[in-house]
Design a protein around this motif. Structure first.
Motif, mmCIF file in Angstrom:
data_model
loop_
_atom_site.group_PDB
_atom_site.id
_atom_site.type_symbol
_atom_site.label_atom_id
_atom_site.label_comp_id
_atom_site.label_asym_id
_atom_site.label_seq_id
_atom_site.Cartn_x
_atom_site.Cartn_y
_atom_site.Cartn_z
ATOM 1 N N TRP A 126 17.691 -45.754 -0.630
ATOM 2 C CA TRP A 126 18.817 -46.676 -0.399
ATOM 3 C C TRP A 126 20.025 -45.973 0.208
ATOM 4 C CZ3 TRP A 126 17.203 -46.968 -5.831
ATOM 5 C CH2 TRP A 126 16.205 -47.923 -6.040
ATOM 6 N N TYR A 154 18.571 -52.368 6.137
ATOM 7 C CA TYR A 154 19.472 -52.945 5.143
ATOM 8 C C TYR A 154 20.663 -52.009 4.985
ATOM 9 C CZ TYR A 154 16.328 -49.746 2.691
ATOM 10 O OH TYR A 154 15.556 -48.655 2.354
ATOM 11 N N LEU A 156 23.175 -49.360 3.596
ATOM 12 C CA LEU A 156 22.920 -48.145 2.837
ATOM 13 C C LEU A 156 24.116 -47.777 1.971
ATOM 14 C CD1 LEU A 156 21.248 -45.947 5.615
ATOM 15 C CD2 LEU A 156 20.099 -47.332 3.867
ATOM 16 N N LYS A 161 27.137 -50.071 -2.118
ATOM 17 C CA LYS A 161 26.444 -49.758 -3.373
ATOM 18 C C LYS A 161 25.469 -50.868 -3.780
ATOM 19 C CE LYS A 161 28.934 -45.997 -4.684
ATOM 20 N NZ LYS A 161 28.380 -44.691 -5.089
ATOM 21 N N PHE A 162 24.570 -50.527 -4.703
ATOM 22 C CA PHE A 162 23.683 -51.509 -5.310
ATOM 23 C C PHE A 162 24.497 -52.677 -5.839
ATOM 24 C CE2 PHE A 162 21.927 -53.130 -9.332
ATOM 25 C CZ PHE A 162 20.686 -53.561 -8.919
ATOM 26 N N ALA A 165 21.601 -53.508 -0.770
ATOM 27 C CA ALA A 165 20.305 -53.471 -0.095
ATOM 28 C C ALA A 165 19.396 -54.588 -0.588
ATOM 29 C CB ALA A 165 19.645 -52.111 -0.311
ATOM 30 N N HIS A 166 19.435 -54.865 -1.891
ATOM 31 C CA HIS A 166 18.607 -55.922 -2.460
ATOM 32 C C HIS A 166 19.030 -57.295 -1.932
ATOM 33 C CE1 HIS A 166 17.791 -52.525 -5.080
ATOM 34 N NE2 HIS A 166 16.750 -53.185 -5.572
ATOM 35 N N ALA A 197 11.946 -46.564 -1.993
ATOM 36 C CA ALA A 197 13.001 -47.527 -2.303
ATOM 37 C C ALA A 197 12.702 -48.872 -1.663
ATOM 38 C CB ALA A 197 14.345 -46.999 -1.813
ATOM 39 N N GLY A 198 12.022 -48.856 -0.520
ATOM 40 C CA GLY A 198 11.621 -50.096 0.122
ATOM 41 C C GLY A 198 10.573 -50.847 -0.670
ATOM 42 N N LEU A 201 12.468 -52.799 -3.078
ATOM 43 C CA LEU A 201 13.031 -53.987 -2.439
ATOM 44 C C LEU A 201 11.967 -55.068 -2.274
ATOM 45 C CD1 LEU A 201 15.258 -52.379 0.359
ATOM 46 C CD2 LEU A 201 15.984 -53.240 -1.873
ATOM 47 N N ALA A 257 23.684 -44.344 -4.896
ATOM 48 C CA ALA A 257 23.350 -45.750 -4.705
ATOM 49 C C ALA A 257 24.028 -46.673 -5.705
ATOM 50 C CB ALA A 257 21.832 -45.950 -4.777
#
Length: 361
Positions: A126, A154, A156, A161-162, A165-166, A197-198, A201, A257
């Motif tokens: 991420w 997506y 980064l 931050k998280f 990306a989700h 990490a993908g 996702l 992340a």
């Protein structure tokens, strides 16, 4: 075309390679367990002299040589000339959660009939990587399945931050559903797929589709996925100093992340501990022996099965994290791609048969 498909072969281990593997085994170096073809990729990566990314800023880490760079260097060294794969790639943009983002569409030549679609998410913790660094996998899947493969970038971290990306991944799925026909695809046959990490996702897109009433993906493919937050698992311990991914690097990725440590309790990250996996699509899950994420990937497969999800979990010994896209030079990568392609083709065929029956009724 790979070395194996072309009929070429790499020489057996040199004396230097044999000595290095023996000394590595004595020292407990996890890379000493790598198959010869895998270890040659790792040696090429070492020769490119990447700095440990856990010592770098994200900006500097993104400029470091990657495993895909090592594969290219090894191909040049062996003189392998790949045959055309019939795949055409084109770059587009899709509406992410906050702004338009890059995507790449991979297609093979065909008769113009709607094809199944695979929505793919690249790895990089991420924090790093892009569509170019992970070009090999979507290209191979398009060639092996005939599907339209959409590789979606997506936002980064740490800039975003998280769960940025989700959020983007879910929007990419909505976009693919809406634009399926324009992409030359069949909106009733869409799979999700991701590496590392993908992979995290991809499964979270399936979970969101279930929870938000979106059409459920036909299939999901999870390649060495990030599935937990426990960094004391058996595979973290035995692969603490592995390459190209190790424990220190995962700590660095997570640190950049997430906004705070409490985010680790989010079920989107702690899939094996907190996520509800019931009602998800059939799953192909690939793990690698020399990978800190091996244990959590295998635990995710067991949890999916316990939730009633059909799972084909395949573990490959002698290879490392990120091996999947190395089919030109790593035999197990070719075998893993073939296994994934078989599962996808079967899943798409089953859905097409079901759709025909429904139309007939």
């Amino acid at each position: 075309m790979s070395i194996f498909e072309s009929g070429q072969s790499l020489d057996g281990p040199s004396v230097g390679e044999q000595v290095a593997r023996f000394l590595g085994s004595v020292r407990g170096d996890p890379v000493a367990r790598a198959d010869l073809d895998m270890s040659r990729v790792l040696e090429e990566l070492r020769a490119l002299a990447p700095e440990p990314i856990e010592d770098l800023t994200p900006e500097a880490a993104r400029r470091q040589p990657t495993p895909s760079d090592a594969v290219k260097a090894l191909i040049e060294k062996t003189g392998l000339k790949g045959a055309p794969d019939g795949v055409v790639a084109s770059d587009v943009r899709y509406p992410g959660a906050e702004d338009d983002l890059p995507a790449r569409i991979y297609r093979t030549f065909g008769d113009g009939t709607p094809r199944p679609i695979v929505l793919y998410f690249h790895g990089g913790g991420w924090v790093c990587a892009d569509l170019d660094a992970y070009d090999a996998t979507p290209r191979a899947i398009a060639a092996r399945t005939g599907a339209v493969v959409v590789s979606a970038h997506y936002r980064l971290a740490p800039e975003h931050k998280f769960p940025a990306a989700h959020d983007d991944a879910i929007e990419a799925y909505r976009w693919v559903i809406e634009e399926a026909e324009a992409l030359g695809g069949d909106p009733s046959r869409i799979a999700v797929m991701g590496e590392s990490a993908g992979g995290n996702l991809a499964i979270n897109v399936a979970i969101a589709a279930r929870d938000q009433g979106l059409p459920l993906p036909t299939h999901q493919v999870l390649i060495t996925p990030v599935a937990g937050v426990d960094m004391e698992t058996p595979s973290y311990q035995i692969n603490e100093h592995a390459r190209p991914l190790n424990k220190a690097m995962m700590g660095w990725f997570i640190g950049h992340a997430l906004a705070d440590a409490g985010a680790q309790e989010d079920p989107r990250l702690d899939l094996v501990g907190r996520a509800d996996l019931a009602g998800l699509p059939p799953t192909t899950l690939i793990t690698a022996e020399i990978d800190p994420l091996r244990w959590e990937g295998q635990a995710l497969a067991e949890k999916l099965r316990a939730a009633g999800v059909a799972v084909n979990a395949v573990d490959f010994e002698g290879v490392t994290h990120e091996f999947f896209g190395m089919s030109e030079v790593v035999r197990d990568a070719r075998l893993a791609q073939e296994a994934v392609a078989r599962d996808l083709v079967a899943a798409f065929a089953a859905d097409e048969r079901g759709a025909r029956v429904g139309r007939a009724l």
